[in-house]
Design a protein around this motif. Sequence first.
Motif, PDB file in Angstrom:
ATOM      1  N   ILE A   5       0.841  -1.204   0.000  1.00 45.30           N
ATOM      2  CA  ILE A   5       0.000   0.000   0.000  1.00 45.30           C
ATOM      3  C   ILE A   5       0.871   1.247   0.000  1.00 45.30           C
ATOM      4  N   LYS A   6       1.945   1.225   0.772  1.00 43.64           N
ATOM      5  CA  LYS A   6       2.862   2.365   0.818  1.00 43.64           C
ATOM      6  C   LYS A   6       3.500   2.594  -0.553  1.00 43.64           C
ATOM      7  N   GLN A   7       3.883   1.512  -1.230  1.00 41.16           N
ATOM      8  CA  GLN A   7       4.473   1.609  -2.573  1.00 41.16           C
ATOM      9  C   GLN A   7       3.459   2.190  -3.559  1.00 41.16           C
ATOM     10  N   ILE A   8       2.217   1.743  -3.481  1.00 40.29           N
ATOM     11  CA  ILE A   8       1.168   2.256  -4.369  1.00 40.29           C
ATOM     12  C   ILE A   8       0.946   3.740  -4.132  1.00 40.29           C
ATOM     13  N   LYS A   9       0.923   4.156  -2.879  1.00 45.13           N
ATOM     14  CA  LYS A   9       0.741   5.576  -2.564  1.00 45.13           C
ATOM     15  C   LYS A   9       1.902   6.410  -3.104  1.00 45.13           C
ATOM     16  N   THR A  10       3.116   5.878  -3.020  1.00 44.38           N
ATOM     17  CA  THR A  10       4.281   6.575  -3.572  1.00 44.38           C
ATOM     18  C   THR A  10       4.143   6.709  -5.090  1.00 44.38           C
ATOM     19  N   GLU A  12       1.386   6.685  -6.851  1.00 37.87           N
ATOM     20  CA  GLU A  12       0.310   7.637  -7.139  1.00 37.87           C
ATOM     21  C   GLU A  12       0.798   9.073  -7.014  1.00 37.87           C
ATOM     22  N   ARG A  13       1.571   9.347  -5.972  1.00 41.70           N
ATOM     23  CA  ARG A  13       2.110  10.703  -5.765  1.00 41.70           C
ATOM     24  C   ARG A  13       3.105  11.053  -6.863  1.00 41.70           C
ATOM     25  N   GLN A  16       1.220  11.899  -9.991  1.00 44.05           N
ATOM     26  CA  GLN A  16       0.625  13.229  -9.879  1.00 44.05           C
ATOM     27  C   GLN A  16       1.663  14.317 -10.180  1.00 44.05           C
TER      28      GLN A  16
END
Length: 62
Positions: A5-10, A12-13, A16
Amino acid sequence: MNVIIKQIKTIERMDQLIRLRATGAPETFAHRLGVSKTKLYRTIDIMKTLEAPIVYNVTLQS
């Protein structure tokens, strides 16, 4: 937090900031994401493997 989840959030950021052309130099980009430069490059490699259209513009530094 789960590592995946942390990797996915990174990612995504990163996506962006790339779309906004607001990454800056690699050191700046890594700092904005709160990761090391090595982690940044590894994540970019993962994104490229997934066929993300990532190109660095030296003039814009983004």
